[in-house]
Write an enzyme that holds these catalytic residues in place. Structure first.
Site, PDB file in Angstrom:
ATOM      1  N   LYS A  13       0.860  -1.028   0.036  1.00  0.00           N
ATOM      2  CA  LYS A  13      -0.030   0.096   0.111  1.00  0.00           C
ATOM      3  C   LYS A  13       0.843   1.218  -0.250  1.00  0.00           C
ATOM      4  O   LYS A  13       0.582   2.222  -0.714  1.00  0.00           O
ATOM      5  CB  LYS A  13      -0.901   0.129   1.250  1.00  0.00           C
ATOM      6  CG  LYS A  13      -2.079  -0.740   1.119  1.00  0.00           C
ATOM      7  CD  LYS A  13      -2.749  -0.546   2.437  1.00  0.00           C
ATOM      8  CE  LYS A  13      -2.104  -0.973   3.814  1.00  0.00           C
ATOM      9  NZ  LYS A  13      -1.759  -0.272   5.017  1.00  0.00           N
ATOM     10  N   ARG A  87     -10.079   0.064   8.332  1.00  0.00           N
ATOM     11  CA  ARG A  87      -9.648  -1.083   8.473  1.00  0.00           C
ATOM     12  C   ARG A  87     -10.470  -2.204   9.257  1.00  0.00           C
ATOM     13  O   ARG A  87     -10.253  -3.247   9.702  1.00  0.00           O
ATOM     14  CB  ARG A  87      -8.374  -1.046   9.566  1.00  0.00           C
ATOM     15  CG  ARG A  87      -6.873  -1.291   8.937  1.00  0.00           C
ATOM     16  CD  ARG A  87      -5.815  -1.212   9.877  1.00  0.00           C
ATOM     17  NE  ARG A  87      -4.652  -1.700   9.615  1.00  0.00           N
ATOM     18  CZ  ARG A  87      -3.509  -1.051   8.950  1.00  0.00           C
ATOM     19  NH1 ARG A  87      -3.898   0.191   8.530  1.00  0.00           N
ATOM     20  NH2 ARG A  87      -2.641  -1.520   8.716  1.00  0.00           N
ATOM     21  N   ARG A 126      11.656  -4.681   5.252  1.00  0.00           N
ATOM     22  CA  ARG A 126      11.376  -3.450   5.217  1.00  0.00           C
ATOM     23  C   ARG A 126      12.337  -2.611   6.076  1.00  0.00           C
ATOM     24  O   ARG A 126      12.689  -2.731   7.214  1.00  0.00           O
ATOM     25  CB  ARG A 126      10.058  -3.089   5.540  1.00  0.00           C
ATOM     26  CG  ARG A 126       9.609  -1.572   5.571  1.00  0.00           C
ATOM     27  CD  ARG A 126       8.268  -1.547   5.278  1.00  0.00           C
ATOM     28  NE  ARG A 126       7.286  -2.124   6.189  1.00  0.00           N
ATOM     29  CZ  ARG A 126       5.869  -2.194   6.159  1.00  0.00           C
ATOM     30  NH1 ARG A 126       5.667  -1.707   5.119  1.00  0.00           N
ATOM     31  NH2 ARG A 126       5.196  -2.874   6.827  1.00  0.00           N
ATOM     32  N   ARG A 161      10.779  -0.971  11.186  1.00  0.00           N
ATOM     33  CA  ARG A 161       9.717  -0.547  12.065  1.00  0.00           C
ATOM     34  C   ARG A 161       9.741  -1.477  13.291  1.00  0.00           C
ATOM     35  O   ARG A 161      10.095  -2.664  12.864  1.00  0.00           O
ATOM     36  CB  ARG A 161       8.543  -0.600  11.208  1.00  0.00           C
ATOM     37  CG  ARG A 161       8.037   0.653  10.371  1.00  0.00           C
ATOM     38  CD  ARG A 161       7.121   0.650   9.438  1.00  0.00           C
ATOM     39  NE  ARG A 161       6.029  -0.142   9.907  1.00  0.00           N
ATOM     40  CZ  ARG A 161       4.677  -0.281   9.350  1.00  0.00           C
ATOM     41  NH1 ARG A 161       5.001   0.260   7.989  1.00  0.00           N
ATOM     42  NH2 ARG A 161       3.711  -1.042   9.708  1.00  0.00           N
ATOM     43  N   ARG A 172      -0.612  -9.266  13.225  1.00  0.00           N
ATOM     44  CA  ARG A 172      -1.096  -7.998  12.256  1.00  0.00           C
ATOM     45  C   ARG A 172      -2.030  -8.782  11.099  1.00  0.00           C
ATOM     46  O   ARG A 172      -2.882  -8.343  10.561  1.00  0.00           O
ATOM     47  CB  ARG A 172       0.143  -7.005  11.726  1.00  0.00           C
ATOM     48  CG  ARG A 172       0.350  -6.110  12.474  1.00  0.00           C
ATOM     49  CD  ARG A 172       1.725  -5.524  12.289  1.00  0.00           C
ATOM     50  NE  ARG A 172       1.826  -4.827  10.900  1.00  0.00           N
ATOM     51  CZ  ARG A 172       2.903  -4.655  10.227  1.00  0.00           C
ATOM     52  NH1 ARG A 172       4.103  -5.217  10.696  1.00  0.00           N
ATOM     53  NH2 ARG A 172       3.118  -4.368   9.074  1.00  0.00           N
TER      54      ARG A 172
HETATM   55  P1  ADP Z   1       0.719  -2.137   7.481  1.00  0.00           P
HETATM   56  O1  ADP Z   1      -0.151  -1.910   6.501  1.00  0.00           O
HETATM   57  O2  ADP Z   1       1.921  -2.599   6.976  1.00  0.00           O
HETATM   58  O3  ADP Z   1       0.135  -3.026   8.605  1.00  0.00           O
HETATM   59  P2  ADP Z   1       0.356   0.634   8.426  1.00  0.00           P
HETATM   60  O4  ADP Z   1       1.481   1.548   8.511  1.00  0.00           O
HETATM   61  O5  ADP Z   1      -0.789   0.595   7.462  1.00  0.00           O
HETATM   62  O6  ADP Z   1       1.066  -0.953   8.425  1.00  0.00           O
HETATM   63  O7  ADP Z   1      -0.316   0.498  10.339  1.00  0.00           O
HETATM   64  C1  ADP Z   1       0.869  -0.003  11.017  1.00  0.00           C
HETATM   65  C2  ADP Z   1      -0.380   0.185  12.565  1.00  0.00           C
HETATM   66  O8  ADP Z   1      -1.053   1.163  12.666  1.00  0.00           O
HETATM   67  C3  ADP Z   1      -1.398  -0.889  12.267  1.00  0.00           C
HETATM   68  O9  ADP Z   1      -0.711  -2.556  12.598  1.00  0.00           O
HETATM   69  C4  ADP Z   1      -2.179  -0.494  13.414  1.00  0.00           C
HETATM   70  O10 ADP Z   1      -1.879  -0.674  14.709  1.00  0.00           O
HETATM   71  C5  ADP Z   1      -2.208   0.884  13.145  1.00  0.00           C
HETATM   72  N1  ADP Z   1      -3.351   1.452  12.333  1.00  0.00           N
HETATM   73  C6  ADP Z   1      -3.091   2.012  11.078  1.00  0.00           C
HETATM   74  N2  ADP Z   1      -4.339   2.245  10.641  1.00  0.00           N
HETATM   75  C7  ADP Z   1      -5.195   2.126  11.242  1.00  0.00           C
HETATM   76  C8  ADP Z   1      -6.594   2.337  11.414  1.00  0.00           C
HETATM   77  N3  ADP Z   1      -7.391   2.655  10.513  1.00  0.00           N
HETATM   78  N4  ADP Z   1      -7.480   1.716  12.665  1.00  0.00           N
HETATM   79  C9  ADP Z   1      -6.532   1.057  13.298  1.00  0.00           C
HETATM   80  N5  ADP Z   1      -5.375   1.013  13.636  1.00  0.00           N
HETATM   81  C10 ADP Z   1      -4.835   1.642  12.660  1.00  0.00           C
END
Ligand code: ADP
Length: 218
Positions: A13, A87, A126, A161, A172
């Site tokens: 993404k 999400r 990453r 990260r 996750r």
């Molecule tokens: P990835 O897609 O690689 O899991 P992101 O950078 O999109 O990583 O998100 C990292 C973390 O941030 C997620 O695992 C979650 O804990 C939190 N997060 C991101 N977006 C949301 C959301 N819309 N609602 C709840 N938690 C979120």
């Protein structure tokens, strides 16, 4: 056309969003980046957020929705890419209400489909620039920086990260399957969903997206 990405962790993404944002003048709104920026400030809220994401859990709907609203209302007339929101189905419903309020109806939802093993390799390899957030990958030759450990764009230091370890990645991914995957059905019913194969390189996925957007010759 505005874009919403729904995908498992490390499906690409962020990388694809950055490519689209720089080539087609989109505002890239990443909820993960919003959270990581808050963590960087060292605030009390940031410390709490760090604990949640290190466990591989989701941040509360109220908090993340508040953060998103601020960004969406700031964007003025620019097209946007939503990377990381919604999400769960609750967030998808909130977004539909928000779009109605902001009179946004030209959007498409892109599901980046990826096998778990491939996503895991991407997550574990990453490395991210501490300074500008650009992403690289130790395991893919086309994603490596020119100088090991250093960002090509700003010379910042590249680090992993804290949530890109095997245990947190698995959590996750489970969270994704249980909580995020139902969002796909929600958008399928609204006839907004397109599926993109994200098992190949980001450039291959980008080509499919360009075809969907009707900009394949740009
Ligand atoms: P990835 O897609 O690689 O899991 P992101 O950078 O999109 O990583 O998100 C990292 C973390 O941030 C997620 O695992 C979650 O804990 C939190 N997060 C991101 N977006 C949301 C959301 N819309 N609602 C709840 N938690 C979120």
């Amino acid at each position: 056309m505005n874009i919403i990405f729904v995908a498992p962790p490390a499906a690409g993404k962020g990388t694809i969003s950055s490519l689209l944002a720089s080539n087609y003048d989109y505002k890239h709104i990443s909820t993960g980046d919003l959270i990581r920026n808050e963590i960087k400030t060292g605030s009390k809220l940031g410390t709490e957020l760090q604990e949640v994401i290190n466990k591989g859990e989701l941040v509360s709907d109220e908090l993340i929705t508040e953060m998103l609203k601020k960004e969406l209302t700031k964007k003025e007339n620019q097209k946007f890419i939503l990377d990381g929101y919604p999400r769960n189905v609750e967030q998808a419903k909130v977004l539909t209400t928000l779009f109605t309020k902001l009179k946004i109806n030209d959007y498409i939802v892109l599901y980046l489909e990826v096998e778990k093993e491939i996503a895991q390799k991407r997550a574990l390899g990453r490395i991210v620039c501490q300074n500008c957030g650009s992403t690289y990958n130790k395991y893919f030759s086309e994603c490596q920086p020119q100088k090991e450990g250093i960002c090509d764009k700003c010379q910042g230091i590249l680090i992993s990260r804290t949530d890109d370890n095997e245990k947190t990645f698995n959590k996750r991914f489970d969270t994704y399957l249980k909580v995020t995957q139902p969002v796909l059905d929600y958008y399928k019913k609204l006839d907004k969903l397109k599926i993109i194969d994200s098992n190949q390189t980001a450039f291959t996925a980008l080509e499919s997206i360009k075809r969907i957007l009707g900009v394949e010759n740009d």
